[in-house]
Write a protein that holds these residues in place. Structure first.
Motif, short mmCIF file in Angstrom:
data_model
loop_
_atom_site.label_atom_id
_atom_site.label_comp_id
_atom_site.label_asym_id
_atom_site.label_seq_id
_atom_site.Cartn_x
_atom_site.Cartn_y
_atom_site.Cartn_z
N MET A 285 -5.05 13.46 -14.97
CA MET A 285 -6.35 13.88 -15.51
C MET A 285 -7.35 12.73 -15.30
N ASN A 286 -7.23 11.66 -16.11
CA ASN A 286 -8.07 10.48 -15.86
C ASN A 286 -7.25 9.25 -15.51
N THR A 287 -5.93 9.44 -15.41
CA THR A 287 -5.02 8.39 -14.93
C THR A 287 -4.47 8.89 -13.60
N ASP A 288 -4.49 8.04 -12.56
CA ASP A 288 -4.02 8.49 -11.25
C ASP A 288 -2.63 9.12 -11.36
N GLY A 289 -2.47 10.29 -10.72
CA GLY A 289 -1.30 11.12 -10.97
C GLY A 289 -0.29 11.19 -9.84
N GLY A 290 0.55 12.21 -9.91
CA GLY A 290 1.73 12.34 -9.08
C GLY A 290 1.48 12.72 -7.62
N PHE A 291 0.23 12.92 -7.21
CA PHE A 291 -0.03 13.20 -5.79
C PHE A 291 -0.22 11.89 -5.01
N GLY A 292 0.38 10.81 -5.53
CA GLY A 292 0.45 9.52 -4.82
C GLY A 292 1.88 9.03 -4.91
N THR B 221 5.38 25.23 -6.58
CA THR B 221 5.21 24.46 -5.35
C THR B 221 5.53 23.00 -5.66
N VAL B 222 6.60 22.50 -5.01
CA VAL B 222 7.08 21.15 -5.27
C VAL B 222 6.61 20.25 -4.13
N VAL B 223 6.07 19.08 -4.48
CA VAL B 223 5.56 18.16 -3.46
C VAL B 223 6.55 17.01 -3.29
N ASN B 224 7.07 16.86 -2.06
CA ASN B 224 8.00 15.76 -1.77
C ASN B 224 7.17 14.56 -1.30
N LEU B 225 7.09 13.52 -2.12
CA LEU B 225 6.24 12.36 -1.82
C LEU B 225 6.89 11.42 -0.82
N GLN B 226 8.19 11.61 -0.58
CA GLN B 226 8.88 10.71 0.35
C GLN B 226 9.06 11.36 1.72
N ALA B 227 8.53 12.57 1.90
CA ALA B 227 8.71 13.28 3.19
C ALA B 227 7.79 12.72 4.24
N THR C 258 0.85 -1.20 0.00
CA THR C 258 0.00 0.00 0.00
C THR C 258 0.89 1.26 0.00
N PHE C 259 0.31 2.36 -0.42
CA PHE C 259 1.07 3.61 -0.50
C PHE C 259 0.16 4.79 -0.19
N LYS C 260 0.81 5.93 0.12
CA LYS C 260 0.08 7.12 0.54
C LYS C 260 -0.30 7.97 -0.68
N THR C 261 -1.52 8.47 -0.69
CA THR C 261 -1.96 9.22 -1.87
C THR C 261 -3.07 10.21 -1.50
N LEU C 262 -3.18 11.26 -2.30
CA LEU C 262 -4.34 12.17 -2.17
C LEU C 262 -5.48 11.58 -2.99
N ILE C 263 -6.67 11.53 -2.39
CA ILE C 263 -7.82 11.02 -3.14
C ILE C 263 -8.93 12.08 -3.13
N VAL C 264 -9.42 12.39 -4.34
CA VAL C 264 -10.57 13.30 -4.47
C VAL C 264 -11.79 12.44 -4.75
N GLU C 265 -12.84 12.65 -3.95
CA GLU C 265 -14.07 11.85 -4.13
C GLU C 265 -15.26 12.75 -4.41
N GLU C 266 -16.18 12.23 -5.22
CA GLU C 266 -17.40 12.95 -5.54
C GLU C 266 -18.49 12.49 -4.58
N ILE D 118 6.81 21.25 -0.25
CA ILE D 118 5.81 20.83 0.75
C ILE D 118 5.69 19.31 0.74
N SER D 119 5.03 18.77 1.79
CA SER D 119 4.74 17.33 1.81
C SER D 119 3.31 17.13 1.31
N LEU D 120 2.95 15.88 1.09
CA LEU D 120 1.59 15.55 0.64
C LEU D 120 0.54 16.10 1.62
N ASP D 121 0.87 16.04 2.92
CA ASP D 121 -0.09 16.51 3.94
C ASP D 121 -0.33 18.02 3.87
#
Ligand SMILES: NC(=O)c1ccc[n+]([C@@H]2O[C@H](COP(=O)([O-])OP(=O)(O)OC[C@H]3O[C@@H](n4cnc5c(N)ncnc54)[C@H](OP(=O)(O)O)[C@@H]3O)[C@@H](O)[C@H]2O)c1
Length: 331
Positions: A97-104, A325-331, A5-13, A304-307
């Motif tokens: 866009m419609n493929t899960d992106g770099g915020f994971g 604004t650069v997001v460090n995914l390993q922070a 498993t891995f950490k990711t931002l999820i947007v839900e409708e 910044i971090s994902l959080d």
């Protein structure tokens, strides 16, 4: 591996509204593409914010992970072009866009969306540049075919934004005189450090004479905002000048006559970095890594971090972010 498993931002409708949260997700839930990449850095672009608030012109289906930019290390691949351990950049196409992106922390992408990280760039530097820098690079490349340094000032709109700030840094590197058009009175020092020679208030360009053509002032322009600002820029460019157009944060509309084009020979150049072919992307990335590499890359960015992403998404939508604004995914 697929159970990981891995950490990711999820947007839900949820009905009429959209929620954002940081969650754990399984690798099995990623789309079935050629290459699994462990993302080290991503970056925040205006389009990511649109995806994060449910703009269906950007993202049709939710739940979704935005992030049109990613750089990382290949950890699994069916590709003949890339090997496990390669550092790759993946920007735009359908990423985020419609493929899960770099915020994971992982993406799974077709191999032809990726290019090798150029030797002279760190992973963080690649994401300080990101889609904004690539778009700025393509804009400068096209503008430079028509307007050479020394012909007069180049005006850059949305100057403190990602594409605007990167454009100023690149134009400076190439020896252009630069007028930065901004709505932020507090950021004049930032713009001068980037390379702006003169600063113009956005308000001035929002309230000009409603004439079909205005005093000829600039040799060329890089516009990132559209609407009335782009209209007034086009009307103010010198004969045989050129204007690039890539964005619509002010408005997607243009209300013009043909006079700037038929009386002054102005060229309007459209920039679409999403669909530019790979050979052109590689050409621009190589320039960005070498002779065009801005001296002050770190100063144009905030890490910044994902959080910490959630509040930055709101700020970019309000036009309040500065630089990249650069997001460090390993922070
Ligand atoms: N065509 C392509 O390939 C491509 C690629 C990347 C981005 N884009 C587009 O280019 C645009 C800029 O992207 P970005 O990532 O640089 O966005 P950004 O970081 O949000 O920058 C946009 C800047 O525009 C200015 N601005 C904000 N609201 C405005 C308004 N209502 N009227 C006039 N100016 C306003 C602000 O700068 P100041 O306060 O300094 O004026 C803001 O920082 C977006 O529309 C994006 O979708 C297109």
């Amino acid at each position: 591996m697929s159970h990981k498993t891995f950490k990711t931002l999820i947007v839900e409708e949820q009905g009429e509204s959209f929620t954002r949260s940081i969650r754990m997700k399984s690798l099995k839930e990623l789309p079935d593409n050629d290459m699994l990449v462990q993302v080290h850095y991503s970056s925040l672009n205006y389009k990511d914010a649109l995806s994060a608030i449910g703009n269906k012109g950007v993202t049709r289906k939710y739940p979704h992970t935005p992030g049109i930019d990613a750089v990382g290390i290949v950890v699994d691949t069916k590709s003949d072009t890339f090997s496990v351990g390669d550092k790759v950049i993946v920007t735009s196409f359908d990423l985020g866009m419609n493929t899960d992106g770099g915020f994971g922390q992982y993406i799974q992408v077709p191999e032809d969306w990726a290019l090798l990280l150029p030797d002279n760039l760190s992973m963080k530097e690649a994401m300080i540049i990101g889609t904004a820098g690539l778009t700025a690079g393509m804009s400068v490349l096209k503008l430079n075919e028509i307007v050479k340094p020394g012909k007069g000032e180049i005006i850059v709109s949305g100057a403190t934004g990602g594409v605007g700030a990167m454009s100023i840094a690149l134009l400076k590197k190439l020896g252009y005189q630069i007028a930065a058009l901004t709505g932020k009175d507090s950021e004049h020092d930032f713009l001068r450090q980037l390379g702006a020679d003169r600063i113009i208030s956005r308000q001035e360009f929002e309230n000009m004479d409603d004439k079909p053509i205005l005093k000829s002032e600039f040799a060329g322009a890089i516009d990132t905002v559209g609407g009335v600002i782009l209209e007034n820029i086009i009307k103010s460019v010198q004969p045989m000048g050129a204007v690039t157009c890539c964005g619509n944060v002010a408005s997607p509309k243009l209300n013009l006559t043909v006079f700037p084009f038929i009386l002054r020979g102005i060229t309007l150049i459209g920039i679409d970095s999403q669909n530019y072919p790979m050979w052109l992307r590689e050409k621009v990335w190589l320039k960005l890594a070498n002779e065009w590499k801005p001296n002050n890359l770190e100063e144009t960015s905030t890490e910044i971090s994902l959080d910490e992403l959630d509040e930055k998404i709101d700020l970019i939508l309000e036009g309040k972010l500065k630089g990249r604004t650069v997001v460090n995914l390993q922070a």
